[in-house]
Design an enzyme around this catalytic site. Sequence first.
Site, PDB file in Angstrom:
ATOM      1  N   LYS A 107      10.360  18.144  18.610  1.00  0.00           N
ATOM      2  CA  LYS A 107      11.774  18.473  18.812  1.00  0.00           C
ATOM      3  C   LYS A 107      12.064  19.859  18.277  1.00  0.00           C
ATOM      4  O   LYS A 107      12.154  20.051  17.062  1.00  0.00           O
ATOM      5  CB  LYS A 107      12.643  17.432  18.091  1.00  0.00           C
ATOM      6  CG  LYS A 107      12.468  16.017  18.641  1.00  0.00           C
ATOM      7  CD  LYS A 107      13.183  14.965  17.810  1.00  0.00           C
ATOM      8  CE  LYS A 107      13.008  13.573  18.399  1.00  0.00           C
ATOM      9  NZ  LYS A 107      13.506  12.502  17.513  1.00  0.00           N
ATOM     10  N   LYS A 190      19.942  18.443  17.549  1.00  0.00           N
ATOM     11  CA  LYS A 190      20.452  17.520  16.519  1.00  0.00           C
ATOM     12  C   LYS A 190      19.839  17.810  15.149  1.00  0.00           C
ATOM     13  O   LYS A 190      20.445  17.514  14.116  1.00  0.00           O
ATOM     14  CB  LYS A 190      20.248  16.055  16.930  1.00  0.00           C
ATOM     15  CG  LYS A 190      18.799  15.567  17.075  1.00  0.00           C
ATOM     16  CD  LYS A 190      18.164  15.073  15.804  1.00  0.00           C
ATOM     17  CE  LYS A 190      16.667  14.898  15.971  1.00  0.00           C
ATOM     18  NZ  LYS A 190      15.966  14.536  14.738  1.00  0.00           N
ATOM     19  N   ASP A 243      20.018  10.006  18.811  1.00  0.00           N
ATOM     20  CA  ASP A 243      19.236  10.697  17.780  1.00  0.00           C
ATOM     21  C   ASP A 243      20.137  11.487  16.836  1.00  0.00           C
ATOM     22  O   ASP A 243      19.855  11.614  15.640  1.00  0.00           O
ATOM     23  CB  ASP A 243      18.222  11.628  18.473  1.00  0.00           C
ATOM     24  CG  ASP A 243      16.955  11.805  17.651  1.00  0.00           C
ATOM     25  OD1 ASP A 243      16.867  11.225  16.554  1.00  0.00           O
ATOM     26  OD2 ASP A 243      16.047  12.532  18.112  1.00  0.00           O
ATOM     27  N   THR A 247      19.995  10.869  12.857  1.00  0.00           N
ATOM     28  CA  THR A 247      19.554  11.949  11.972  1.00  0.00           C
ATOM     29  C   THR A 247      20.679  12.439  11.077  1.00  0.00           C
ATOM     30  O   THR A 247      20.431  12.914   9.972  1.00  0.00           O
ATOM     31  CB  THR A 247      18.962  13.099  12.819  1.00  0.00           C
ATOM     32  OG1 THR A 247      18.137  12.538  13.827  1.00  0.00           O
ATOM     33  CG2 THR A 247      18.106  14.010  11.986  1.00  0.00           C
TER      34      THR A 247
HETATM   35  N1  NAI Z   1       8.776  12.282  11.472  1.00  0.00           N
HETATM   36  C1  NAI Z   1       9.611  11.706  12.325  1.00  0.00           C
HETATM   37  O1  NAI Z   1      10.254  10.688  12.007  1.00  0.00           O
HETATM   38  C2  NAI Z   1       9.781  12.259  13.700  1.00  0.00           C
HETATM   39  C3  NAI Z   1       9.308  13.518  14.035  1.00  0.00           C
HETATM   40  N2  NAI Z   1       9.493  14.001  15.294  1.00  0.00           N
HETATM   41  C4  NAI Z   1       9.002  15.321  15.671  1.00  0.00           C
HETATM   42  O2  NAI Z   1       7.579  15.337  15.667  1.00  0.00           O
HETATM   43  C5  NAI Z   1       7.114  16.667  15.422  1.00  0.00           C
HETATM   44  C6  NAI Z   1       6.046  16.608  14.346  1.00  0.00           C
HETATM   45  O3  NAI Z   1       6.669  16.167  13.166  1.00  0.00           O
HETATM   46  P1  NAI Z   1       5.976  15.204  12.112  1.00  0.00           P
HETATM   47  O4  NAI Z   1       4.935  14.386  12.746  1.00  0.00           O
HETATM   48  O5  NAI Z   1       7.063  14.504  11.390  1.00  0.00           O
HETATM   49  O6  NAI Z   1       5.248  16.262  11.166  1.00  0.00           O
HETATM   50  P2  NAI Z   1       4.974  16.142   9.596  1.00  0.00           P
HETATM   51  O7  NAI Z   1       6.042  16.897   8.890  1.00  0.00           O
HETATM   52  O8  NAI Z   1       4.768  14.736   9.180  1.00  0.00           O
HETATM   53  O9  NAI Z   1       3.595  16.898   9.439  1.00  0.00           O
HETATM   54  C7  NAI Z   1       3.428  18.262   9.660  1.00  0.00           C
HETATM   55  C8  NAI Z   1       2.485  18.423  10.811  1.00  0.00           C
HETATM   56  O10 NAI Z   1       2.329  19.797  11.081  1.00  0.00           O
HETATM   57  C9  NAI Z   1       0.996  20.017  11.448  1.00  0.00           C
HETATM   58  N3  NAI Z   1       0.687  21.423  11.343  1.00  0.00           N
HETATM   59  C10 NAI Z   1       0.797  22.226  10.255  1.00  0.00           C
HETATM   60  N4  NAI Z   1       0.387  23.476  10.570  1.00  0.00           N
HETATM   61  C11 NAI Z   1       0.030  23.451  11.880  1.00  0.00           C
HETATM   62  C12 NAI Z   1      -0.469  24.422  12.777  1.00  0.00           C
HETATM   63  N5  NAI Z   1      -0.683  25.681  12.406  1.00  0.00           N
HETATM   64  N6  NAI Z   1      -0.751  24.041  14.053  1.00  0.00           N
HETATM   65  C13 NAI Z   1      -0.525  22.781  14.459  1.00  0.00           C
HETATM   66  N7  NAI Z   1      -0.047  21.806  13.655  1.00  0.00           N
HETATM   67  C14 NAI Z   1       0.222  22.158  12.379  1.00  0.00           C
HETATM   68  C15 NAI Z   1       0.235  19.136  10.505  1.00  0.00           C
HETATM   69  O11 NAI Z   1      -1.084  18.947  10.963  1.00  0.00           O
HETATM   70  C16 NAI Z   1       1.073  17.883  10.575  1.00  0.00           C
HETATM   71  O12 NAI Z   1       0.666  17.113  11.677  1.00  0.00           O
HETATM   72  C17 NAI Z   1       8.344  17.479  15.027  1.00  0.00           C
HETATM   73  O13 NAI Z   1       8.748  18.260  16.122  1.00  0.00           O
HETATM   74  C18 NAI Z   1       9.393  16.426  14.708  1.00  0.00           C
HETATM   75  O14 NAI Z   1      10.714  16.876  14.966  1.00  0.00           O
HETATM   76  C19 NAI Z   1      10.121  13.275  16.262  1.00  0.00           C
HETATM   77  C20 NAI Z   1      10.590  12.011  15.987  1.00  0.00           C
HETATM   78  C21 NAI Z   1      10.464  11.409  14.684  1.00  0.00           C
HETATM   79  O1  13P Z   2      13.692  13.029  14.740  1.00  0.00           O
HETATM   80  C1  13P Z   2      13.759  12.206  13.854  1.00  0.00           C
HETATM   81  C2  13P Z   2      14.303  10.858  14.080  1.00  0.00           C
HETATM   82  O2  13P Z   2      14.563  10.601  15.423  1.00  0.00           O
HETATM   83  C3  13P Z   2      13.296  12.546  12.488  1.00  0.00           C
HETATM   84  O3  13P Z   2      14.235  13.336  11.893  1.00  0.00           O
HETATM   85  P1  13P Z   2      13.827  14.335  10.736  1.00  0.00           P
HETATM   86  O4  13P Z   2      12.806  15.277  11.322  1.00  0.00           O
HETATM   87  O5  13P Z   2      15.086  15.012  10.347  1.00  0.00           O
HETATM   88  O6  13P Z   2      13.244  13.523   9.616  1.00  0.00           O
END
Ligand code: NAI
Ligand code: 13P
Length: 332
Positions: A107, A190, A243, A247
Amino acid sequence: MNFKTAGVIGAGAWGTALAQSAAAAGLQVTLQAREAEVADSIRNTRINEAFLPGVELDASIAVTSDLADLAGCDLILAVPPAQHMRATLAAFAPYARAGLPIVLCSKGIERGSLKLMTDVLAETIPHAVTAVLSGPSFAAEVARGLPSAVTLACADLDMAEKLAGALSGPVFRPYYADDIIGAETGGALKNVLAIACGIVEGREMGRSAHAAVITRGFAEIVRVTEALGGNPATVTGLCGLGDLVLTCSSPQSRNMSLGLALGQGQTVEQALAGKRSVAEGYESAPAVRELSRKLGVETPIIEAVAAVLAGETTVDAAIENLLTRPLKPERE
Ligand SMILES: NC(=O)C1=CN([C@@H]2O[C@H](COP(=O)(O)OP(=O)(O)OC[C@H]3O[C@@H](n4cnc5c(N)ncnc54)[C@H](O)[C@@H]3O)[C@@H](O)[C@H]2O)C=CC1
Ligand SMILES: O=C(CO)COP(=O)(O)O
């Protein structure tokens, strides 16, 4: 198409939770972790200690550090932070066959280019089929098997339905749609708006102000979505309003908790210090602001958050500025 295998690119909290949920849906999942230590942790303990501690992962999930191991998968879920999407997809491009469905689950808006993730995919792997998965879904909840519902969009509605079917599990419900732009904008914007809600919470401005920020923030999402050619109806669904509400309402959100810290008087540097996880609203705010200006769309809350994050104004001055804007018709 009968999807049997799924590759997940990125083993942060969300990639790991999606791997878990796809496994629960009956797919054979390969999860690619960028960091060797994360792959080792999952392989040895079935737990992603760095990004999703406390959740035991399904024994069937294979883990790898090598994108080449995802080459034969029937579908791909791409889950790196938005600012790393381009480099990540470019690295995967040699392994992506024509017609491979790639579901974008991140996102954000790319800084510099101001591109949506769907544009980034079209530019890096033009022969893939683009899909978007977005909605109210905290990784820790999804990974623990708590119920959630999301939007799964693909320009080809039949494909969207098939992907939704493949990824749906006992408690994970993707609703399908054909508007990939609308499916993306809500999630990207968001995160910035959740920082504003966190500030309201941190400054103890009350529930009324909180509701006002969500509602006026939603109006900003609708305006940007329309200007980008998305369908405003799409953002009334899970990927937009759903969302935004989630959030903006829980300090479980990294974005809202960043805003909370700012509202309580911390600096941006203090609020982000030592954090390994990504706050996409912080990363995307300058791009969202620039994109809105380029589109000629008024986004005062996003403007305020971007200015606070960039150190161009203080929290108090930004609040004062929002409260003293000229009155206007609600529906403009
Ligand atoms: N955590 C959640 O609840 C949710 C997250 N998202 C979205 O998913 C996406 C990933 O977020 P999360 O999994 O929460 O990440 P996270 O904050 O848990 O982890 C950070 C991630 O960044 C990666 N990273 C760091 N440097 C990097 C690089 N140079 N190249 C590629 N990857 C790199 C790491 O390997 C790790 O997978 C974001 O866009 C977030 O908005 C969407 C829905 C829910
Ligand atoms: O996208 C999310 C829930 O839908 C997670 O939100 P945060 O990245 O703010 O934790």
